[in-house]
Structure formats: structure tokens, C-alpha cells
Design an enzyme around this catalytic site. Structure first.
Site, short mmCIF file in Angstrom:
data_model
loop_
_atom_site.label_atom_id
_atom_site.label_comp_id
_atom_site.label_asym_id
_atom_site.label_seq_id
_atom_site.Cartn_x
_atom_site.Cartn_y
_atom_site.Cartn_z
N PHE A 190 77.37 49.64 24.77
CA PHE A 190 77.71 50.58 25.82
C PHE A 190 77.22 50.03 27.17
O PHE A 190 76.65 50.76 27.97
CB PHE A 190 77.03 51.92 25.53
N PRO A 191 77.38 48.70 27.39
CA PRO A 191 76.74 48.09 28.57
C PRO A 191 77.32 48.59 29.88
O PRO A 191 76.73 48.42 30.93
CB PRO A 191 77.01 46.60 28.39
N LEU A 192 78.53 49.18 29.81
CA LEU A 192 79.16 49.66 31.04
C LEU A 192 79.14 51.18 31.09
O LEU A 192 79.79 51.77 31.94
CB LEU A 192 80.62 49.19 31.09
N GLY A 193 78.44 51.82 30.16
CA GLY A 193 78.49 53.28 30.12
C GLY A 193 79.92 53.74 29.91
O GLY A 193 80.37 54.71 30.49
N TYR B 153 84.71 49.04 12.11
CA TYR B 153 85.66 49.20 13.21
C TYR B 153 87.08 49.06 12.64
O TYR B 153 87.54 47.98 12.31
CB TYR B 153 85.43 48.15 14.31
#
Ligand SMILES: NC(=O)c1ccc[n+]([C@@H]2O[C@H](COP(=O)([O-])OP(=O)(O)OC[C@H]3O[C@@H](n4cnc5c(N)ncnc54)[C@H](OP(=O)(O)O)[C@@H]3O)[C@@H](O)[C@H]2O)c1
Length: 290
Positions: free
Chosen positions: A213-216, A68
Site C-alpha cells: 500500500f505504498p501509495l495509500g 491473488y
């Protein structure tokens, strides 16, 4: 928002290999870097403030990776938080090279991983990495050789705990023959359920499951989510996080944001309990979208 309710502590704890426990709402730091997960943040002061606010809110699990930035994310974490609060767990990863913005090329060779761990230790200013995750299996390198390297680095005291990312159950089973695996990080949310069977496997084997990507990426919505959010006087993001927390006791979401307001909103989801009917309704959405 009631400030008392805004603490990652409220989410309860999950154990990492029976050695350390962390609150079940962590922070994913990837979004703090520049466009394309490349280079420095647009607003460095804000990025440092987000990290410090996460810890103020009781977050004691921060996810990062050498890729990152590259390097930038780990450097920001150290700049914002070193000397680290007692109990703060920083999980990093290795297995990618970064030739440019939005470009990712595999390298989970033993030589690369060894060098990557040394680099992360230096940037994070730690003597030992709390949790080191193989970022992704490298199709050109024996999976066992990658995991054996992490096992060796653990023996040398450079890594405390070993985790995997972007893996199947078969990978986890193979890796566990080499070294204890304490966490698995795969893409997952209420609407994205490819890895349901891996969540079940992790729960059965007391392995933490870290959904990325827990919130899309801020796009999950839909009529059902909005309706349930309205009924609970919460935001759709908070409902998506609450669903994850209720899905399994080993779930450890790491919502990512570069905004203090969103961070506070995400951590506040820890106090939210969905009614069984709401949970079921959201659980059925993936069958409709897939
Ligand atoms: N293992 C892997 O291969 C892998 C891959 C990708 C990510 N990850 C890890 O998983 C973490 C989370 O994944 P992610 O960052 O891709 O996805 P995410 O957490 O689902 O979504 C982040 C996006 O949602 C927005 N957002 C966050 N909270 C919000 C809120 N309350 N309201 C509205 N928008 C909100 C953020 O924008 P703002 O900045 O504007 O809030 C950001 O664009 C990453 O930080 C990283 O640590 C791992």
C-alpha cells in the site's frame, strides 16, 4: 519525461539475504487481477503488457501471491515473462484461502503451505521459488510451525529465500531463530507509520523492508504532498515513493498498478531526491493524521 531517467536501476539496489540484489523499485502485481482481487483481469492483453513493460523499465523484483486471483496473478506473470530474464526475482506468498471476491481466510498450516508452494512452483514454471513469504501469521496455527515448514521447503530446494509479511518485531525475532529471514512486507507509507520500528529493526539487521500500500491506494494527497510535487515538477505519487526510498536503504517499494502510464510514472520516481526539509515535512504528516 526523459526516458533515460525511467529505470528502476536508478533507485540503487537492496540485498536479499546477501544472496541476490534487486533494484529498489519493484512491481506489486496484485492489481492485475479482477475486481476484489478475484478472477481474470478485465483486459488480459493490457495486464500482460504492464508486466512486460515493468521488466523493460529495469524492474527485477515482482511481488505476487497464490491468493491473488487466486492463482490468476502467478499464471499471468508466467504467461507474460516466461522464459524469465536473468536476474528477475519473483516473490510469492502463501497463507490465505480465497472463498470469494474480497474474502480472505487464514490457512498457514504446514499441509496448506506445502501444497501452496507446489502450486506456485507449477504456475510460475520454476524449479525453485526465489523468495517465499508467509503472507500473514495464522491465529489458529503455531507461528513456529508455519515458519518451520518454510525452512523445511528451503532445505528441500523448493524455496531459495524466506520472507514474512504482516508481522511484528517479535514474529521476526522468533522466525530468525528457525531460518534466515531476508524480507518483511508490511503496510507502510509516509502517512502510515505504524511499522516505523519494524523498518528500523530491518535496517539494523540488513533485512529488506517491502512496504505494501505504498501509495495509500492512490488516495494519498493532501496539501503538503501537492505543494512538494508542484515544486519538483513531479506527481504526488512520485513524491510518496521518493519519501519511501529516502526513508531507509533497505526499503523496496512495490507500487501496484494496472496502467502502463502509472507504471512509468512510478518507476520514474527512482531518480527523485527530496530536499531534507521536504523529507522532514512529509515525515511529520503521520503525527497529524493519526
Ligand atoms: N502483504 C500483503 O498483505 C499485501 C497486501 C496488499 C498488497 N500487497 C502487495 O503490495 C502491492 C502494492 O499495494 P497496493 O496495490 O495495495 O497499493 P498501492 O500500490 O499503494 O496502490 C495501488 C493503487 O494505486 C493506483 N495507482 C498506482 N500508481 C498510480 C499513479 N502513478 N497515479 C495514480 N494512481 C496510481 C492503482 O490504480 P491503477 O491501476 O489505476 O493505476 C491502484 O488502485 C500489491 O500489488 C501487492 O503485490 C501485499
Amino acid at each position: 519525461m526523459n526516458q533515460k531517467e525511467v529505470s528502476a536501476n536508478v533507485a540503487g539496489d537492496v540485498s536479499l539475504g546477501g544472496m541476490i540484489s534487486v533494484h529498489r523499485i519493484g512491481f506489486g502485481a496484485m492489481r492485475l487481477t479482477g475486481e476484489g482481487v478475484w478472477g481474470p483481469p478485465k483486459d488480459r492483453k493490457n495486464a500482460l503488457a504492464v508486466l512486460r513493460r515493468a521488466v523493460d523499465l529495469g524492474v527485477n523484483f515482482i511481488d505476487t501471491a497464490d491468493s491473488y486471483g487466486p492463482n490468476v496473478d502467478e499464471e499471468l506473470i508466467a504467461e507474460a515473462l516466461f522464459p524469465y530474464a536473468k536476474g528477475l526475482v519473483i516473490a510469492t506468498k502463501g497463507g490465505w484461502n480465497r472463498p470469494g471476491p474480497n474474502q480472505w481466510t487464514h490457512d498457514a498450516s504446514p499441509a496448506h503451505l506445502r501444497k501452496a508452494v507446489e502450486g506456485s512452483l507449477r504456475r510460475l514454471r520454476r524449479d525453485r521459488i526465489d523468495l517465499y513469504q508467509l503472507h500473514i501469521p495464522d491465529p489458529a496455527v503455531s507461528f513456529d510451525a508455519s515458519v518451520e515448514t518454510l525452512a523445511q521447503l528451503q532445505k528441500e530446494g523448493k524455496i531459495l529465500l524466506v520472507g514474512l509479511s504482516n508481522v511484528t518485531q517479535e514474529h521476526i525475532e522468533r522466525a530468525r531463530k528457525i531460518v534466515p529471514i531476508v524480507s518483511v512486507q508490511n503496510r507502510y507509507s509516509f502517512a502510515d507509520r505504524e511499522w516505523d520500528y519494524v523498518v528500523d529493526y530491518c535496517e539494523k539487521n540488513a533485512i529488506a523492508f517491502i512496504p505494501w500500500f505504498p501509495l495509500g491506494a492512490g488516495k494519498v494527497a493532501g496539501e503538503t504532498l501537492n505543494r512538494i510535487a508542484k515544486a519538483n515538477h513531479r506527481t504526488p505519487m512520485q513524491i510518496a515513493l521518493a519519501w519511501l526510498l529516502q526513508r531507509s536503504r533497505v526499503m523496496l517499494p512495490i507500487p501496484g498498478t494496472s496502467s502502463i502510464e502509472h507504471l512509468e510514472e512510478n518507476v520514474a520516481a527512482a531518480s527523485l531526491h527530496l530536499k531534507p526539509a521536504e523529507f522532514e515535512e512529509l515525515s511529520e504528516i503521520s503525527a497529524l493524521v493519526s
